[in-house]
Design a protein around this motif. Structure first.
Motif, mmCIF file in Angstrom:
data_model
loop_
_atom_site.group_PDB
_atom_site.id
_atom_site.type_symbol
_atom_site.label_atom_id
_atom_site.label_comp_id
_atom_site.label_asym_id
_atom_site.label_seq_id
_atom_site.Cartn_x
_atom_site.Cartn_y
_atom_site.Cartn_z
ATOM 1 N N UNK A 149 -1.336 -33.861 -34.068
ATOM 2 C CA UNK A 149 -0.763 -32.637 -34.033
ATOM 3 C C UNK A 149 0.810 -32.822 -33.345
ATOM 4 N N UNK A 150 1.775 -32.380 -33.837
ATOM 5 C CA UNK A 150 3.042 -32.706 -33.292
ATOM 6 C C UNK A 150 4.222 -31.603 -33.510
ATOM 7 N N UNK A 151 5.267 -31.732 -32.727
ATOM 8 C CA UNK A 151 6.247 -30.960 -32.794
ATOM 9 C C UNK A 151 7.396 -31.517 -32.278
ATOM 10 N N UNK A 152 8.666 -31.473 -33.034
ATOM 11 C CA UNK A 152 9.929 -32.228 -32.494
ATOM 12 C C UNK A 152 10.798 -30.974 -31.981
ATOM 13 N N UNK A 153 11.606 -31.246 -30.768
ATOM 14 C CA UNK A 153 12.143 -30.256 -30.215
ATOM 15 C C UNK A 153 13.595 -30.644 -29.902
ATOM 16 N N UNK A 154 14.492 -30.045 -30.102
ATOM 17 C CA UNK A 154 15.917 -30.496 -29.722
ATOM 18 C C UNK A 154 16.069 -30.001 -28.009
ATOM 19 N N UNK A 155 15.951 -30.884 -27.301
ATOM 20 C CA UNK A 155 16.194 -30.631 -25.883
ATOM 21 C C UNK A 155 17.510 -30.937 -25.386
ATOM 22 N N UNK A 198 10.223 -29.086 -21.596
ATOM 23 C CA UNK A 198 10.802 -30.563 -22.006
ATOM 24 C C UNK A 198 12.373 -30.361 -21.695
ATOM 25 N N UNK A 199 13.269 -31.381 -21.175
ATOM 26 C CA UNK A 199 14.282 -31.304 -20.568
ATOM 27 C C UNK A 199 14.935 -32.700 -20.810
ATOM 28 N N UNK A 200 16.121 -32.848 -21.292
ATOM 29 C CA UNK A 200 16.781 -34.250 -21.563
ATOM 30 C C UNK A 200 18.168 -34.209 -21.212
ATOM 31 N N UNK A 201 18.789 -35.198 -20.768
ATOM 32 C CA UNK A 201 20.164 -35.652 -20.576
ATOM 33 C C UNK A 201 20.614 -37.099 -20.830
ATOM 34 N N UNK A 202 21.440 -37.398 -21.871
ATOM 35 C CA UNK A 202 22.014 -36.342 -22.797
ATOM 36 C C UNK A 202 21.043 -35.656 -23.886
ATOM 37 N N UNK A 203 21.400 -34.677 -24.477
ATOM 38 C CA UNK A 203 20.438 -33.868 -25.451
ATOM 39 C C UNK A 203 19.834 -34.817 -26.399
ATOM 40 N N UNK A 204 18.833 -34.511 -26.823
ATOM 41 C CA UNK A 204 18.197 -35.491 -27.856
ATOM 42 C C UNK A 204 17.064 -34.909 -28.649
ATOM 43 N N UNK A 205 16.705 -35.280 -29.598
ATOM 44 C CA UNK A 205 15.327 -34.737 -30.217
ATOM 45 C C UNK A 205 14.041 -35.430 -29.739
ATOM 46 N N UNK A 206 13.407 -34.796 -29.371
ATOM 47 C CA UNK A 206 11.871 -35.352 -28.590
ATOM 48 C C UNK A 206 10.756 -34.848 -29.573
ATOM 49 N N UNK A 207 10.192 -36.059 -29.973
ATOM 50 C CA UNK A 207 8.854 -35.792 -30.396
ATOM 51 C C UNK A 207 7.788 -35.656 -29.501
ATOM 52 N N UNK A 217 -14.416 -34.294 -35.899
ATOM 53 C CA UNK A 217 -14.249 -35.644 -36.000
ATOM 54 C C UNK A 217 -14.463 -36.211 -34.454
ATOM 55 N N UNK A 218 -15.245 -37.027 -34.407
ATOM 56 C CA UNK A 218 -15.753 -37.706 -33.325
ATOM 57 C C UNK A 218 -14.217 -38.469 -32.382
ATOM 58 N N UNK A 219 -13.953 -37.984 -31.386
ATOM 59 C CA UNK A 219 -12.824 -38.433 -30.642
ATOM 60 C C UNK A 219 -13.374 -38.641 -29.163
ATOM 61 N N UNK A 220 -12.576 -39.679 -28.619
ATOM 62 C CA UNK A 220 -12.838 -39.743 -26.948
ATOM 63 C C UNK A 220 -12.231 -38.571 -26.296
ATOM 64 N N UNK A 221 -11.176 -38.268 -26.914
ATOM 65 C CA UNK A 221 -10.121 -37.153 -26.184
ATOM 66 C C UNK A 221 -8.895 -37.144 -26.847
ATOM 67 N N UNK A 222 -7.858 -36.845 -26.154
ATOM 68 C CA UNK A 222 -6.536 -36.660 -26.715
ATOM 69 C C UNK A 222 -5.458 -37.373 -25.703
ATOM 70 N N UNK A 223 -4.263 -37.949 -26.352
ATOM 71 C CA UNK A 223 -3.254 -38.513 -25.678
ATOM 72 C C UNK A 223 -2.170 -37.402 -26.039
ATOM 73 N N UNK A 224 -1.171 -37.083 -24.971
ATOM 74 C CA UNK A 224 0.028 -36.288 -25.080
ATOM 75 C C UNK A 224 1.075 -37.306 -25.136
ATOM 76 N N UNK A 225 1.752 -37.647 -26.305
ATOM 77 C CA UNK A 225 2.613 -38.745 -26.447
ATOM 78 C C UNK A 225 4.117 -37.985 -26.521
ATOM 79 N N UNK A 226 5.292 -38.778 -26.067
ATOM 80 C CA UNK A 226 6.347 -38.355 -26.054
ATOM 81 C C UNK A 226 7.270 -39.469 -26.763
ATOM 82 N N UNK A 227 8.079 -39.111 -27.588
ATOM 83 C CA UNK A 227 9.036 -40.253 -28.061
ATOM 84 C C UNK A 227 10.334 -39.561 -28.842
ATOM 85 N N UNK A 228 11.448 -40.412 -28.727
ATOM 86 C CA UNK A 228 12.716 -39.987 -29.031
ATOM 87 C C UNK A 228 13.054 -40.504 -30.519
ATOM 88 N N UNK A 229 13.814 -39.773 -31.298
ATOM 89 C CA UNK A 229 14.281 -40.382 -32.559
ATOM 90 C C UNK A 229 15.676 -39.811 -32.768
#
Length: 611
Positions: free
Chosen positions: A558-564, A511-520, A580-592
């Motif tokens: 499952x998640x991790x927050x990084x300072x990018x 992950x990379x961000x400009x300006x720096x941000x916390x990315x979940x 647990x029955x699942x269709x699969x997984x999504x990879x989600x990105x958000x900023x807080x």
């Protein structure tokens, strides 16, 4: 025209069991029972087949009264005609049937053909999404030397998205829309521009559904083709007309009157299915079962791994050109493939298949997909792994990787000829431990998200599927020549991940961000598609081995927050299998908090943990 002449429902009559020999093993078809296709490794697909829709010429079948459909007056009119670039385009209408009040149902259509046309082959095109008639498909085929035709279905009289009215099936939406297409064939037969002995039907999505139905029902159809859709909807479908049904009896009526697999099982007609392996509307087991149960040797299937309701240009073209083989005779026949055989050779599983005629094959691939082979269980996010096969003459061979001998495998062969035509074998299910493979292949590592480099081919693929949440960045990347850029993260964005069902995974990404941000960064389990719908609940309740319907709050996350910042930062998330029955997984990105700057992601890997 008497309404009952077309629309009266005849009850299905019980009959004898019919046994058919299929490449994958034994197939038993009962008039009112279930179709079970078993191969040597225990694959089971169910699809109820009822003889009520056999399309023998001159025979009245169920709600489809073919004598009336072919012969009752059309009262046809040409509303408008124009000529441009050597093509004639007409807006026409004709009578399909009578509505509930006994009034004629008028069908609008668009017809196109070359100027001066006489006795040309014709293609009726089924519109995707049950959209109104348009010029695109008629013009496509008119430019190829056909009469092209499509119609607008009578949605005003029969609400299109309601569950099928199984209490009054002769008056149900999909039945009436099928009758409209059958009457469109009657209209084509009436035109002097059309050779009545050279008519085909194709379509995309819902249009492929109607192509499957009409080709099975109407003896005037000499070839059929479908993008994505088949029949056997009880094996995996997103059609609300099916998933909204509430009882086993209602599902049985659907199969009798609205399932194209039922119609095609007794009519040998050339048919090509283009199958998106990860389709969310028509799941792979349903189209596989349709293909397996279809009569004759003129059928073909082309499976595109990882595609979902979209194809590349080569696959599009081979589907469009299918009629050049069977209606015009201007193209050589598409090659036919044998069954895929899998044997234990010196402790390895070796897959082998061949093809006829012995035309030049540009390449052959074995496609391997690990995980339990069970309808409705995780097909939309299922990972399909391509292994290059060796070709000797007209025989292809490849070893099946076995990272876990106790993990079931779905395998199929794809061959591509010099003309770019892909033909697939019928997929087979393999349990390595039952074939004598007891030791796993050591050091076998795969990335179940092979698009994670976001190179040009990857972003083009995602764009064709409508699943590209950002834009390709050619000036910022960690490796390769591109990354994926999000202009801002003022709301979450998501990517669909492929996975191996029943196994844990490890996600790594940069992950990379400009300006720096916390990315979940979050890997979120996806609720199995349509498991909250009544028809699917009925099916799962009697399906051996089905997992329980999960609570929404129990889905794994499952998640991790990084300072990018301006330097690339690695993310690593362990995602153990939770059972647990699942269709699969999504990879989600958000900023807080939410940011208005840019964020980039690259080098995404989603690796299964085999043991």
């Amino acid at each position: 025209m008497k309404r009952d002449a077309i629309s009266r429902m005849e009850p299905a009559r019980p009959g004898p069991v019919v046994e058919l020999g299929l490449p994958s093993g034994r197939c038993i078809m009962s008039m009112a029972g279930s179709l079970r296709i078993r191969d040597g490794w225990g694959m089971v697909l169910g699809c109820v087949m009822v003889l009520g829709l056999s399309a023998a010429p001159g025979r009245a079948d169920g709600p489809y009264r073919m004598d009336a459909i072919q012969n009752d007056p059309l009262d046809a009119r040409v509303l408008k005609s124009s000529v441009q670039d050597g093509l004639v385009t007409e807006e026409v209408e004709f009578t399909s049937d009578l509505d509930r009040d006994g009034k004629p149902v008028r069908i609008f259509g668009i017809l196109a053909y070359p100027e001066g046309a006489r006795a040309l082959p014709a293609v009726l095109w089924g519109q995707g999404g049950m959209s109104p008639a348009g010029v695109w498909a008629p013009h496509l085929y008119a430019k190829k030397g056909y009469v092209g035709f499509n119609i607008t279905m009578p949605h005003k009289q029969w609400p299109p998205w309601d569950p099928l009215d199984t209490e009054h099936p002769a008056d149900a939406n999909l039945v009436r829309f099928t009758i409209a297409h059958l009457r469109a064939i009657t209209y084509l037969v009436s035109r002097p521009e059309v050779n009545p002995d050279r008519i085909g039907m194709g379509g995309s999505s819902y249009g492929g559904y109607f192509a499957t139905m009409v080709t099975g029902l109407d003896p005037r159809i000499k070839a059929g083709m479908s993008f994505f859709s088949g029949g056997c909807h009880d094996q995996g479908t997103h059609l609300p007309q099916f998933t909204g049904l509430k009882t086993r009896e209602a599902l049985d009526v659907f199969r009798q009157v609205a399932d194209g697999a039922t119609a095609l099982r007794s009519r040998a007609v050339p048919f090509l299915w283009g199958v998106a392996a990860n389709d969310h509307w028509f799941q792979l087991p349903a189209v596989m079962a349709t293909y397996a149960g279809t009569a004759g040797d003129g059928k073909r299937m082309a499976i595109a791994p990882l595609w979902a309701h979209g194809f590349d240009e080569a696959m599009d073209n081979q589907l469009f050109d299918w009629f050049d083989v069977h209606l015009k005779g201007t193209r050589p026949p598409y090659h036919a493939v044998s069954a895929l055989t899998v044997t234990n050779r010196d402790g390895r599983l070796l897959a082998e298949w061949n093809w006829t005629p012995q035309t030049a094959v540009r390449k052959a691939d074995l496609v391997v997909s690990w995980g339990r082979v069970l309808p409705w269980h995780g097909w939309i996010h299922r990972y399909h792994h391509v292994v290059a096969a060796t070709v000797s003459g007209n025989v292809a061979r490849a070893a099946i990787p076995v990272p876990d001998p106790g993990l079931e495998i779905l395998a199929y062969g794809n061959t591509v000829d010099e003309g770019g035509v892909t033909i697939s074998t019928m997929p087979v299910a393999v349990m390595p431990s039952k074939s004598g493979i007891l030791k796993p292949a050591g050091g076998f590592v795969i990335n179940a998200y092979p698009l994670g480099g976001f190179e040009a081919a990857d972003t083009d693929f995602l764009g064709r599927l409508g699943e590209l949440p950002g834009t390709a960045a050619t000036n910022v990347f960690r490796e390769g020549r591109q990354s994926l850029r999000f202009a801002n993260l003022n709301k979450p964005v998501a990517l669909k991940l492929f996975h191996v069902s029943g196994k844990g995974h490890v996600l790594t990404a940069w992950i990379r961000a400009e300006p720096a941000a916390e990315i979940r960064v979050r890997v979120a389990g996806v609720f199995p598609q349509d498991w909250d719908r009544p028809a699917v609940k009925v099916i799962l309740a009697s399906m051996p081995g089905s997992l329980p319907v999960p609570d929404a709050g129990a889905l794994p996350s499952f998640e991790q927050t990084v300072k990018a910042g301006p330097d690339w930062t690695e993310v690593r998330i362990d995602c153990p299998w939770k059972g647990v029955a699942i269709e699969g997984y999504r990879l989600e990105l958000s900023a807080n908090p939410a940011i208005t700057g840019a964020c980039w992601i690259d080098s995404v890997r989603f690796e299964p943990r085999w043991l």
